[in-house]
Design a protein around this motif. Sequence first.
Motif, PDB file in Angstrom:
ATOM      1  N   ALA A 108       0.924  -0.968   0.370  1.00 23.22           N
ATOM      2  CA  ALA A 108      -0.075   0.037  -0.242  1.00 23.22           C
ATOM      3  C   ALA A 108       0.883   1.067   0.199  1.00 23.22           C
ATOM      4  CB  ALA A 108      -0.890  -0.263   1.424  1.00 23.22           C
ATOM      5  N   LEU A 109       0.113   2.214  -0.496  1.00 22.54           N
ATOM      6  CA  LEU A 109       0.728   3.559  -0.583  1.00 22.54           C
ATOM      7  C   LEU A 109       0.145   4.568  -0.485  1.00 22.54           C
ATOM      8  CD1 LEU A 109       3.537   5.273  -1.706  1.00 22.54           C
ATOM      9  CD2 LEU A 109       2.346   5.504  -3.889  1.00 22.54           C
ATOM     10  N   GLU A 110       0.506   5.758   0.555  1.00 20.65           N
ATOM     11  CA  GLU A 110       0.049   6.524   1.412  1.00 20.65           C
ATOM     12  C   GLU A 110       0.929   8.100   1.389  1.00 20.65           C
ATOM     13  OE1 GLU A 110      -1.191   5.661   4.927  1.00 20.65           O
ATOM     14  OE2 GLU A 110      -1.410   3.533   4.942  1.00 20.65           O
ATOM     15  N   MET A 111       0.185   8.467   0.423  1.00 14.74           N
ATOM     16  CA  MET A 111       0.973  10.316   0.791  1.00 14.74           C
ATOM     17  C   MET A 111      -0.057  10.915   1.516  1.00 14.74           C
ATOM     18  SD  MET A 111       1.117  12.223  -2.714  1.00 14.74           S
ATOM     19  CE  MET A 111      -0.429  12.961  -2.906  1.00 14.74           C
ATOM     20  N   ARG A 112       0.326  12.300   1.934  1.00 13.38           N
ATOM     21  CA  ARG A 112      -0.153  13.285   3.147  1.00 13.38           C
ATOM     22  C   ARG A 112       0.962  14.818   2.638  1.00 13.38           C
ATOM     23  NH1 ARG A 112       0.317  12.110   8.672  1.00 13.38           N
ATOM     24  NH2 ARG A 112       2.612  13.535   8.254  1.00 13.38           N
ATOM     25  N   SER A 113       0.207  15.916   1.557  1.00 15.27           N
ATOM     26  CA  SER A 113       0.858  16.287   1.887  1.00 15.27           C
ATOM     27  C   SER A 113       0.132  17.932   1.552  1.00 15.27           C
ATOM     28  CB  SER A 113       0.658  17.003  -0.202  1.00 15.27           C
ATOM     29  OG  SER A 113       1.706  18.084  -0.754  1.00 15.27           O
ATOM     30  N   GLN A 114       1.255  18.898   2.488  1.00 16.81           N
ATOM     31  CA  GLN A 114       0.422  20.366   2.802  1.00 16.81           C
ATOM     32  C   GLN A 114       1.250  21.052   2.018  1.00 16.81           C
ATOM     33  OE1 GLN A 114       0.820  20.662   6.971  1.00 16.81           O
ATOM     34  NE2 GLN A 114      -1.264  19.371   7.439  1.00 16.81           N
ATOM     35  N   PRO A 115       0.206  22.389   1.121  1.00 16.08           N
ATOM     36  CA  PRO A 115       1.243  23.245   0.594  1.00 16.08           C
ATOM     37  C   PRO A 115       2.184  24.260   0.900  1.00 16.08           C
ATOM     38  CG  PRO A 115      -1.388  23.153  -0.805  1.00 16.08           C
ATOM     39  CD  PRO A 115      -1.015  22.172   0.714  1.00 16.08           C
ATOM     40  N   ALA A 116       3.172  24.445   0.471  1.00 16.73           N
ATOM     41  CA  ALA A 116       4.102  25.066   1.005  1.00 16.73           C
ATOM     42  C   ALA A 116       4.762  24.402   2.205  1.00 16.73           C
ATOM     43  CB  ALA A 116       3.829  26.842   1.594  1.00 16.73           C
ATOM     44  N   ARG A 117       4.552  23.601   2.460  1.00 19.18           N
ATOM     45  CA  ARG A 117       4.760  22.208   3.912  1.00 19.18           C
ATOM     46  C   ARG A 117       5.245  21.491   3.815  1.00 19.18           C
ATOM     47  NH1 ARG A 117       1.953  22.968   9.123  1.00 19.18           N
ATOM     48  NH2 ARG A 117       4.006  21.514   9.376  1.00 19.18           N
ATOM     49  N   GLY A 118       5.686  20.684   2.503  1.00 18.87           N
ATOM     50  CA  GLY A 118       5.602  19.903   1.790  1.00 18.87           C
ATOM     51  C   GLY A 118       5.114  17.975   1.714  1.00 18.87           C
TER      52      GLY A 118
END
Length: 167
Positions: free
Chosen positions: A2-12
């Motif tokens: 399984a591949l999970e991703m979490r992203s926040q603009p200007a944070r990473g």
Amino acid sequence: GALEMRSQPARGSVFRLTLPRSAPGESSPAAIHRTALGALPAGKVLVIDDEPAIRDAMAAVLSTWGLGVMMAASGDEALAQLGKETPPDLIICDDRLKGGERGPDAIRRIIATLGYDIPALLITGDIEQDRMALAQASGYPVLNKPTPHGRLRATVGQMLRASAARA
């Protein structure tokens, strides 16, 4: 897995890859390659390249794939080894070796000495069209340096399978 991703603009971004555990003995690099990519036919590969770092890297990759490896810096060095070891099932040779030796010439000398045909593959770092045309005119398949491992593995597997079918 399984591949999970979490992203926040200007944070990473954070990525998480979850893979199942392997059984004991199945986690060696060779076992992982066999499982992920399918087994290659058994075989021994003669690598001829005048650059020690390239020979060592090629030997490491081929060994990880479960293949036997012989290494030589020139056609003469390869011929000297033939009497000491079992002959290879495949030759991978740099197109341009030191002293003006060309890979196709080294391959032909080895085949003539053995007295039977062995599949061979040329690898070249040349990008000039006339040098590439000369390599391709040799009649041997040609791969360019750097060669992606997947392409090298597919070519090696295909050539070893064809060799085994002829035997």
